[in-house]
Design an enzyme around this catalytic site. Sequence first.
Site, PDB file in Angstrom:
ATOM      1  N   ASN A  69       0.817  -1.172  -0.198  1.00 41.44           N
ATOM      2  CA  ASN A  69      -0.003  -0.041   0.083  1.00 41.44           C
ATOM      3  C   ASN A  69       0.792   1.155  -0.058  1.00 41.44           C
ATOM      4  OD1 ASN A  69      -2.200   1.782   0.251  1.00 41.44           O
ATOM      5  ND2 ASN A  69      -2.268   1.501   2.500  1.00 41.44           N
ATOM      6  N   CYS A 109      -3.063   4.405  -4.928  1.00 40.28           N
ATOM      7  CA  CYS A 109      -3.909   5.596  -5.009  1.00 40.28           C
ATOM      8  C   CYS A 109      -3.528   6.513  -6.263  1.00 40.28           C
ATOM      9  CB  CYS A 109      -3.686   6.442  -3.586  1.00 40.28           C
ATOM     10  SG  CYS A 109      -1.778   6.915  -3.276  1.00 40.28           S
TER      11      CYS A 109
END
Length: 376
Positions: A308, A334
Amino acid sequence: MQTTESRALDCAYFDSWRCRSCTLLATPYERQLADKQAAVADALPALAWDAPFASAAGGFRNKAKMAVAGTLEAPTLGILAVDGSGIDLQACPLHEQPIQDAMPRLESFVREARLTPYDVPSRRGELKHLIVTASPDGELALRLVLRSSEAVPRIAKHLPALADALPLVSASVNLLPEHRAVLEGDEETVLLGGTLVMRVNAVPLRLKPRSFFQTNTAVAAGLYRQATAWIDEASPASLLDLYCGVGGFALHAARPGRAVAGVEVAADAIEAARECAAELGADASFAVGDATSVDLEGTGAPELVVVNPPRRGIGPLADRLERSAVDRVVYSSCNPATLAKDLAAMPSLSPVRGRLFDMFPHTGHAEVLVELRRGA
């Protein structure tokens, strides 16, 4: 042109052109979501997509990052205009209700503690930013970003009254003496509490003042549930969570008989992850370290790795994963552009399925979860 009636969220700031940060606000939400899904699918290799995970149109942001400007008598909490003057956005409808409710009291606190707003054009003043985070339980954490420590005694004096008026469980001062376009500096002093509990899917994650957490709690909960479902389906005996932050993915995936570990460069985040693991009695260990240099070679390699990373992606870690014995990777990104680049560097780990999580409605940003399998 879209009409106001077709929008998912009414915003007086947007309509008056005081704030246009939500660039897609005039687009109906269903169209926003469909366009994001199409853009993400176009940017990545072919794979099976689950239905996008939608967000609430408003009241979803658990963190308010308010630039402070104006004067001591009339401070503004919001954003800065091009000329450096303040635009007050205390009633921004993106923020969770406890944050909106707290803003008038926080403005009063700025005046009572005589925290002179920092003036960007003249480079004078003390208070630069006010950062408020809300937990699912309605509790608040406050950070005050100052140019110097001059105002800290006054903040400490008036803080008890603020804590009586608000559900405040943590407050700290961050020092940013330089005139730079950044949100915070390196020095943090805790004045109250120091931990905000983010209860997500019954996992009591802990946030220290400098810890990262997803901006949209409800969508983050969905992201963790989806990743956990994929992990449980694979049923790995060992799991390594890289860029683990406060341990969200690792702690959700911890199971008896499964060796779970997390690595993160921020020491306070690792401390928080360890505290949560101890409370849960979870078989999970966490270490401070560089995710890109973790040992992935040989028989000690984990069966499944979760990554992540920040917006820049995993960089050299992609090549190391490609050459490792890791069978599966669950990648939460993201930034679809850097995700696509990282996937290209791992040709042996094929993306098999993915899902879009709309962390940031009314903008072009997207969070994407992808599962990779070796030799698929």
